[in-house]
Enzyme design. Sequence first.
Site, PDB file in Angstrom:
ATOM      1  N   ASN A 150       0.805  -1.228   0.000  1.00 16.15           N
ATOM      2  CA  ASN A 150       0.000   0.000   0.000  1.00 16.15           C
ATOM      3  C   ASN A 150       0.838   1.277   0.000  1.00 16.15           C
ATOM      4  O   ASN A 150       0.465   2.262  -0.631  1.00 16.15           O
ATOM      5  CB  ASN A 150      -1.008  -0.018   1.151  1.00 16.15           C
ATOM      6  CG  ASN A 150      -0.345  -0.033   2.495  1.00 16.15           C
ATOM      7  OD1 ASN A 150       0.694  -0.659   2.690  1.00 16.15           O
ATOM      8  ND2 ASN A 150      -0.931   0.659   3.445  1.00 16.15           N
ATOM      9  N   GLY A 226       1.996  -6.009   7.232  1.00 14.38           N
ATOM     10  CA  GLY A 226       1.088  -6.624   6.271  1.00 14.38           C
ATOM     11  C   GLY A 226      -0.183  -7.069   6.967  1.00 14.38           C
ATOM     12  O   GLY A 226      -0.549  -6.536   8.026  1.00 14.38           O
ATOM     13  N   THR A 228      -3.079  -9.344   8.982  1.00 14.94           N
ATOM     14  CA  THR A 228      -3.065 -10.049  10.264  1.00 14.94           C
ATOM     15  C   THR A 228      -2.879 -11.560  10.077  1.00 14.94           C
ATOM     16  O   THR A 228      -2.138 -12.196  10.835  1.00 14.94           O
ATOM     17  CB  THR A 228      -4.364  -9.720  11.030  1.00 14.94           C
ATOM     18  OG1 THR A 228      -4.345  -8.310  11.313  1.00 14.94           O
ATOM     19  CG2 THR A 228      -4.469 -10.475  12.344  1.00 14.94           C
ATOM     20  N   ALA A 229      -3.500 -12.135   9.051  1.00 17.53           N
ATOM     21  CA  ALA A 229      -3.361 -13.586   8.848  1.00 17.53           C
ATOM     22  C   ALA A 229      -1.915 -13.933   8.507  1.00 17.53           C
ATOM     23  O   ALA A 229      -1.367 -14.927   9.014  1.00 17.53           O
ATOM     24  CB  ALA A 229      -4.297 -14.037   7.725  1.00 17.53           C
ATOM     25  N   THR A 230      -1.261 -13.113   7.684  1.00 19.76           N
ATOM     26  CA  THR A 230       0.150 -13.370   7.356  1.00 19.76           C
ATOM     27  C   THR A 230       1.006 -13.221   8.614  1.00 19.76           C
ATOM     28  O   THR A 230       1.919 -14.018   8.852  1.00 19.76           O
ATOM     29  CB  THR A 230       0.655 -12.395   6.264  1.00 19.76           C
ATOM     30  OG1 THR A 230      -0.329 -12.289   5.247  1.00 19.76           O
ATOM     31  CG2 THR A 230       1.958 -12.856   5.664  1.00 19.76           C
ATOM     32  N   GLU A 248       3.417  -5.430  12.298  1.00 18.06           N
ATOM     33  CA  GLU A 248       2.509  -4.288  12.102  1.00 18.06           C
ATOM     34  C   GLU A 248       1.397  -4.771  11.194  1.00 18.06           C
ATOM     35  O   GLU A 248       1.644  -5.006  10.006  1.00 18.06           O
ATOM     36  CB  GLU A 248       3.249  -3.123  11.454  1.00 18.06           C
ATOM     37  CG  GLU A 248       4.409  -2.581  12.255  1.00 18.06           C
ATOM     38  CD  GLU A 248       3.988  -2.001  13.582  1.00 18.06           C
ATOM     39  OE1 GLU A 248       2.818  -1.577  13.707  1.00 18.06           O
ATOM     40  OE2 GLU A 248       4.820  -1.975  14.502  1.00 18.06           O
ATOM     41  N   CYS A 282      -3.264   1.552   6.245  1.00 17.38           N
ATOM     42  CA  CYS A 282      -3.667   0.849   7.471  1.00 17.38           C
ATOM     43  C   CYS A 282      -4.239   1.840   8.490  1.00 17.38           C
ATOM     44  O   CYS A 282      -4.961   1.447   9.389  1.00 17.38           O
ATOM     45  CB  CYS A 282      -2.471   0.112   8.053  1.00 17.38           C
ATOM     46  SG  CYS A 282      -1.081   1.212   8.341  1.00 17.38           S
ATOM     47  N   GLU A 461       7.291   0.407  16.063  1.00 21.90           N
ATOM     48  CA  GLU A 461       8.352   0.927  15.214  1.00 21.90           C
ATOM     49  C   GLU A 461       8.542   2.405  15.546  1.00 21.90           C
ATOM     50  O   GLU A 461       7.855   2.950  16.394  1.00 21.90           O
ATOM     51  CB  GLU A 461       7.969   0.766  13.736  1.00 21.90           C
ATOM     52  CG  GLU A 461       7.763  -0.684  13.327  1.00 21.90           C
ATOM     53  CD  GLU A 461       7.524  -0.850  11.838  1.00 21.90           C
ATOM     54  OE1 GLU A 461       6.616  -0.193  11.301  1.00 21.90           O
ATOM     55  OE2 GLU A 461       8.256  -1.630  11.211  1.00 21.90           O
TER      56      GLU A 461
HETATM   57  P1  NAD Z   1       0.182  -9.319   3.062  1.00 23.77           P
HETATM   58  O1  NAD Z   1       0.210  -9.853   4.449  1.00 23.77           O
HETATM   59  O2  NAD Z   1      -0.519 -10.096   2.029  1.00 23.77           O
HETATM   60  O3  NAD Z   1       1.676  -9.153   2.489  1.00 23.77           O
HETATM   61  C1  NAD Z   1       2.642  -8.329   3.130  1.00 23.77           C
HETATM   62  C2  NAD Z   1       4.015  -8.829   2.723  1.00 23.77           C
HETATM   63  O4  NAD Z   1       4.210 -10.117   3.281  1.00 23.77           O
HETATM   64  C3  NAD Z   1       4.214  -8.985   1.222  1.00 23.77           C
HETATM   65  O5  NAD Z   1       5.537  -8.633   0.888  1.00 23.77           O
HETATM   66  C4  NAD Z   1       3.997 -10.471   1.019  1.00 23.77           C
HETATM   67  O6  NAD Z   1       4.631 -10.983  -0.114  1.00 23.77           O
HETATM   68  C5  NAD Z   1       4.624 -11.025   2.285  1.00 23.77           C
HETATM   69  N1  NAD Z   1       4.199 -12.368   2.688  1.00 23.77           N
HETATM   70  C6  NAD Z   1       3.124 -13.078   2.279  1.00 23.77           C
HETATM   71  N2  NAD Z   1       3.125 -14.301   2.876  1.00 23.77           N
HETATM   72  C7  NAD Z   1       4.201 -14.335   3.695  1.00 23.77           C
HETATM   73  C8  NAD Z   1       4.737 -15.309   4.601  1.00 23.77           C
HETATM   74  N3  NAD Z   1       4.162 -16.486   4.773  1.00 23.77           N
HETATM   75  N4  NAD Z   1       5.842 -14.990   5.283  1.00 23.77           N
HETATM   76  C9  NAD Z   1       6.432 -13.798   5.137  1.00 23.77           C
HETATM   77  N5  NAD Z   1       5.985 -12.838   4.295  1.00 23.77           N
HETATM   78  C10 NAD Z   1       4.880 -13.104   3.581  1.00 23.77           C
HETATM   79  O7  NAD Z   1      -0.337  -7.839   3.180  1.00 23.77           O
HETATM   80  P2  NAD Z   1      -0.658  -6.859   1.984  1.00 23.77           P
HETATM   81  O8  NAD Z   1      -1.932  -7.322   1.366  1.00 23.77           O
HETATM   82  O9  NAD Z   1       0.566  -6.674   1.156  1.00 23.77           O
HETATM   83  O10 NAD Z   1      -0.895  -5.483   2.760  1.00 23.77           O
HETATM   84  C11 NAD Z   1      -2.129  -5.089   3.254  1.00 23.77           C
HETATM   85  C12 NAD Z   1      -2.185  -5.312   4.742  1.00 23.77           C
HETATM   86  O11 NAD Z   1      -1.105  -4.652   5.380  1.00 23.77           O
HETATM   87  C13 NAD Z   1      -3.431  -4.741   5.372  1.00 23.77           C
HETATM   88  O12 NAD Z   1      -3.944  -5.670   6.293  1.00 23.77           O
HETATM   89  C14 NAD Z   1      -2.931  -3.510   6.100  1.00 23.77           C
HETATM   90  O13 NAD Z   1      -3.702  -3.103   7.195  1.00 23.77           O
HETATM   91  C15 NAD Z   1      -1.587  -3.948   6.508  1.00 23.77           C
HETATM   92  N6  NAD Z   1      -0.738  -2.807   6.815  1.00 23.77           N
HETATM   93  C16 NAD Z   1      -0.432  -2.548   8.111  1.00 23.77           C
HETATM   94  C17 NAD Z   1       0.353  -1.450   8.442  1.00 23.77           C
HETATM   95  C18 NAD Z   1       0.724  -1.144   9.865  1.00 23.77           C
HETATM   96  O14 NAD Z   1       1.609  -0.336  10.064  1.00 23.77           O
HETATM   97  N7  NAD Z   1       0.094  -1.760  10.846  1.00 23.77           N
HETATM   98  C19 NAD Z   1       0.823  -0.620   7.416  1.00 23.77           C
HETATM   99  C20 NAD Z   1       0.474  -0.910   6.101  1.00 23.77           C
HETATM  100  C21 NAD Z   1      -0.295  -2.012   5.806  1.00 23.77           C
END
Ligand code: NAD
Length: 480
Positions: A150, A226, A228-230, A248, A282, A461
Amino acid sequence: MISLLNYINGSFVAAQSGETLPVFEPATGLAYAHAPVSAAGDVDAAVAAAKEAAREWRQTSAAERAGWLHRLADGIEKRMEEFARAESRDQGKPVSLARRMDIPRAVDNLRFFAGAVLHDRQDAFDTDRQAINYVLRKPLGVVACISPWNLPLYLFTWKIAPALAAGNTVVAKPSELTPYTAYMLSEWAHEIGFPKGVLNIVHGYGGPIGDRLNIHPDVKAVSFTGGTATGARIAAQAAPLFKKLSLELGGKNPTVIFADASYEEALSSAVRSSFTNQGEICLCGSRILVERSIYDRFLKDFVERVRQLTVGDPQHDDSRLGALVSEAHLNKVLGYVQLALEEGGVIHCGGQRVIPHGRCAGGWFMEPTVIDGLPNQCRTNQEEIFGPVVTLQAFDTEQEALELANGTEYGLAAGLWTSDGSRVHRMSAQLDFGIVWVNSWLLRDLRTPFGGMKSSGVGREGGYDALRFFTEPVNVCIKY
Ligand code: NAD
């Protein structure tokens, strides 16, 4: 078609498998680049390079490391417009936003941690005039930095800057949906002769790369932003190996508006906090809670403002919303609109895909959408949608506002609009969120702890919190 490559040990290399994935421009729906599909072997090579480089990098002075971060920042700053256009093409966001927010912030991240590491302090404790304890902070070694799509370069640099400043070497993994600006940064790192192996960038799908990084014995910490499930999957893999984890994660942020708030400011800020970056931040407020005495007026005015937002080609300066990041994500968000209808919601505006004329006809655009009439416990109000969809609910009392705001599994950020100073303190202390923005939104000071509670994450962070995360404290106790 542009071909991106991994950056490992100071060299550009294809994935060992030779496989690539298409990188799309969300505004057109067309692929414009290919990125490597890396897997365990590529990760192993990057970690081995980082481990070797860590021997020297950890011995460098803070001033030397700060100098390298500034040189990285110089490259982004010099090519600000090119980076902004690339970020917009890769992510779908308006180029005006990338120019104003994403790219300057990436520069700030690098410069901020370059400064912070020079001004860090260490603790010392005098023990009953018999011993002196001081605390050494040692870099961890090799760390993994995993970032989402994002805010691609903004969050990528937010992680690598403190990791490198603290003396670690890095294996970084940008999102497979938005790898381009991280690739541009690797080109610049190469051009300035950034020390080999200190910053490695591995591209590809998260599963195969993450599954190796999360359990690699030489990776000492995983800093992840990224979903929450990841995050849960990473924790399940890495926690039994006692790696340090900074997670995060997602949010479902409330914006609480009391009748005594400055009406115009609350209204215009709510439009911004709901729809900036197509709602794909987010920190966007996706649940607006409004005191009942002003609810009808607010809803009417809000919908009127939202209808004026222009959705269209991200390259045009007058587009307020660009395209959603992928077709799958667009369909997910549209699915939530359908769900809201099934749950009894009333759609006041939006809800439909937008098909612009011309070059963007195949792009993944959607109208900003405003829904009300839903209870807090329904899925639309509980699950993270992460798109241009916002719900409104009315409340009667401060207590009810608090219960609605806190009534989700998430706890990232809350907005609070009121002119009552006592209420600010009462509510801030009871809102279960890592950040409470009072009469403001997205006002950031990089020194503050940044992160969420509950399902929004673990750890913080920013500022010294990030430097603490990326170091291991050693208590040295000297008897005298
Ligand atoms: P995502 O969890 O699908 O992917 C995030 C990253 O993790 C990507 O680089 C992806 O390739 C990688 N990834 C996927 N599977 C993995 C695994 N098993 N092990 C390690 N890495 C893995 O998230 P997204 O769809 O890219 O981003 C959107 C999400 O991120 C939303 O839920 C958003 O709220 C969250 N987000 C949170 C913050 C925060 O600061 N809390 C900031 C920005 C985005």
